[in-house]
Design an enzyme around this catalytic site. Structure first.
Site, mmCIF file in Angstrom:
data_model
loop_
_atom_site.group_PDB
_atom_site.id
_atom_site.type_symbol
_atom_site.label_atom_id
_atom_site.label_comp_id
_atom_site.label_asym_id
_atom_site.label_seq_id
_atom_site.Cartn_x
_atom_site.Cartn_y
_atom_site.Cartn_z
ATOM 1 N N ASP A 15 29.809 65.366 64.409
ATOM 2 C CA ASP A 15 29.507 66.681 63.850
ATOM 3 C C ASP A 15 30.777 67.473 63.519
ATOM 4 O O ASP A 15 31.853 67.203 64.049
ATOM 5 C CB ASP A 15 28.709 67.512 64.868
ATOM 6 C CG ASP A 15 27.287 67.006 65.049
ATOM 7 O OD1 ASP A 15 26.973 65.915 64.538
ATOM 8 O OD2 ASP A 15 26.501 67.708 65.710
ATOM 9 N N HIS A 50 32.256 64.859 68.051
ATOM 10 C CA HIS A 50 32.758 65.801 67.047
ATOM 11 C C HIS A 50 34.089 65.288 66.494
ATOM 12 O O HIS A 50 35.060 65.198 67.259
ATOM 13 C CB HIS A 50 32.946 67.191 67.669
ATOM 14 C CG HIS A 50 31.654 67.786 68.155
ATOM 15 N ND1 HIS A 50 31.129 67.497 69.384
ATOM 16 C CD2 HIS A 50 30.774 68.633 67.548
ATOM 17 C CE1 HIS A 50 29.983 68.148 69.537
ATOM 18 N NE2 HIS A 50 29.733 68.839 68.436
HETATM 19 ZN ZN ZN Z 1 28.403 71.571 65.545
#
Ligand code: ZN
Length: 491
Positions: free
Chosen positions: A312, A454
């Site tokens: 992400d 991430h």
């Molecule tokens: Zn996020």
């Protein structure tokens, strides 16, 4: 730390729904939280988006601001502003928003999470003029939570200019008087508060006035729009105030810089040139192609053990390029839930992701808690991001992951994209430690699960080779989430 992934049926339903039907309604005109802006980020050479997000469930924050080559002083001013707001939100004891954030943590579990969101939009990026609006939303907050400020940069003499410098020094009294006059009679407005600022602080009223008048920008017609945060020129209950002075009125009052800023707003030139001595060389973009160019994944998750890695908040240079190299070394596919403004700044990285056979999903334009936005704002966040992804890859996504996993019926009804959560969360944004992140994922991942990482954090990217090596040894195959849900085994 474990979230349930939504049912595969829902996901398949979403993937069959044409993304093009997603509405592109812009947010209402007076929305202070409209994402983006009229400027194409990819046209700003060497732009870097500085961003960081915290996914702490009880104290969430996401902040981003642009770093444009040449505009060093302006970047430094925005950095100071953003870092100060994040620090206020975070730390300290017993005062201000920090206490609210800390208080929520210990409050009842039903209490709504605190959120700080700082986003930006370009007003002008043309010729020797750069204009950026930073919008801060904070909840809980004493006001309506929204605070806007415009930053202006004059490339001709390399100066960071407060908004009030759009107006010539000798004309600022006349300008302020015109603003007061426009506010007179407006419900809830107290134009005298601008008077008071000038009268009570005669010696230094310039600074006070500059603080009150810190959001100035030109409209497409050349009018000058002044925006006031809630409580600045009136009772807080009246909300934000906006005054638009016609072009003919403001023309004689503009400074030399103000005239250039107005001209570049009305007729943007082809290139932004702030006199940067060096534009950073973009890092090389990998050119992996899935299975020699065949993007179809034939992994049969009914027969073999599958897992879906998801990344992400990117793309980010150079981490995302490094990650693509690691994934390619194992023939692994992954899903990237990208943030629209980062896609717009680095379309080449998203194109490389798609070419390598990875799936691209939508993670909003600039990472707000969507449940706090109006339906039109939610649609704008998702539609702008879908458009950026489609422009980069030729294909619009069918999946989205709401920032913070925050979703409600209002968000679901605002989009045809299928929401996708996760099963395994190593909290890599908190533990910036590659070894710890890899160990957590390896120890906690089971067949057909979705792992949350991430790729804006180098430590998360550095955890990936160990995850790929160990899970591959254990017989795992790395597939995209759509592939996983379309093909996974049934017990
Ligand atoms: Zn996020």
């Amino acid at each position: 730390m474990r979230n349930r992934t939504l049912a595969s049926a829902l996901l398949l339903l979403g993937s069959l729904t044409p993304a093009a039907s997603c509405s592109t309604d812009p947010p209402t005109d007076d929305s202070a939280r409209a994402p983006g802006g009229p400027v194409d980020l990819a046209r700003i050479k060497g732009i870097r988006i500085v961003s960081d997000n915290s996914h702490d469930r009880s104290c969430r924050w996401a902040a981003s601001y642009p770093d444009v080559p040449g505009a060093t002083a302006m970047t430094a001013a925005m950095k100071k502003d953003v870092e100060g707001r994040v620090a206020d939100f975070h730390g300290g004891e017993g005062h201000g928003p920090t206490a609210l954030c800390g208080g929520v943590r210990t409050a009842t579990r039903r209490a709504r999470s605190a959120e700080l969101h700082i986003g930006f939009s370009f007003l002008v990026a043309s010729g020797d003029v750069l204009g950026v609006r930073l919008t801060t939303f904070e909840s809980p907050s004493a006001g309506d939570g929204t605070d806007t400020r415009t930053y202006w940069y004059d490339g001709r003499d390399g100066t960071d200019r407060p908004a009030l410098e759009l107006v010539a020094p000798g004309s600022r009294n006349a300008f302020a008087a015109a603003v007061r006059k426009r506010l007179t009679g407006v419900e809830g407005a107290d134009p005298a508060s601008l008077d008071d600022t000038a009268r009570d602080h005669a010696a230094d009223h310039g600074a006070d006035r500059a603080t009150a008048l810190d959001d100035l920008a030109f409209t497409d017609d050349g009018d000058l729009r002044v925006s006031f945060d809630r409580g600045t020129v009136g009772v807080p209950a009246a909300g934000r105030h906006t005054v638009t002075l016609p072009e003919t009125t403001v023309r004689p009052w503009l400074s030399d810089f103000g005239r250039r800023a107005q001209r570049q707003t009305l007729r943007p030139g082809r290139e932004l040139d702030l006199g940067a001595t060096a534009t950073p060389t973009p890092p090389p973009v990998p050119t992996y192609t899935a299975d020699g160019g065949d993007r179809t994944d034939r992994t049969d998750c009914a027969e073999v053990t599958c897992v879906a890695l998801t990344f992400d908040d990117g793309p980010a240079a150079p981490q995302t390029a490094t990650l693509l190299t690691y994934l390619a070394a194992y023939g692994a596919r992954a899903t990237f839930f990208t943030v629209g403004q980062n896609v717009a700044a680095h379309p080449e990285l998203v194109r490389a992701e798609a070419l390598a056979g990875h799936e691209i999903g939508n993670h909003s334009w600039d990472h707000p808690d969507l449940t706090r936005l109006a339906p039109a704002e939610i649609r704008s966040q998702l539609a702008r991001t879908n458009a950026a992804i489609e422009a980069a890859t030729g294909r619009a996504p069918t999946l989205f992951r709401p920032p913070y996993g925050a979703i409600d019926d209002k968000v679901r009804f605002a989009t045809t994209l299928a929401p996708l959560m996760w099963d395994v969360d190593p909290e890599d944004w908190k533990y910036l430690d590659a070894v710890r992140v890899a160990q957590y994922v390896i120890a906690n991942t089971d067949r057909d699960e979705v792992v949350l990482l991430h790729d804006i954090h180098p430590t998360s990217v550095e955890a990936v080779p160990e995850i790929l090596r160990t899970l591959t040894e254990r017989g795992y195959h790395f597939v995209t989430v759509s592939h996983l849900y379309g093909h996974r085994h049934t017990d």
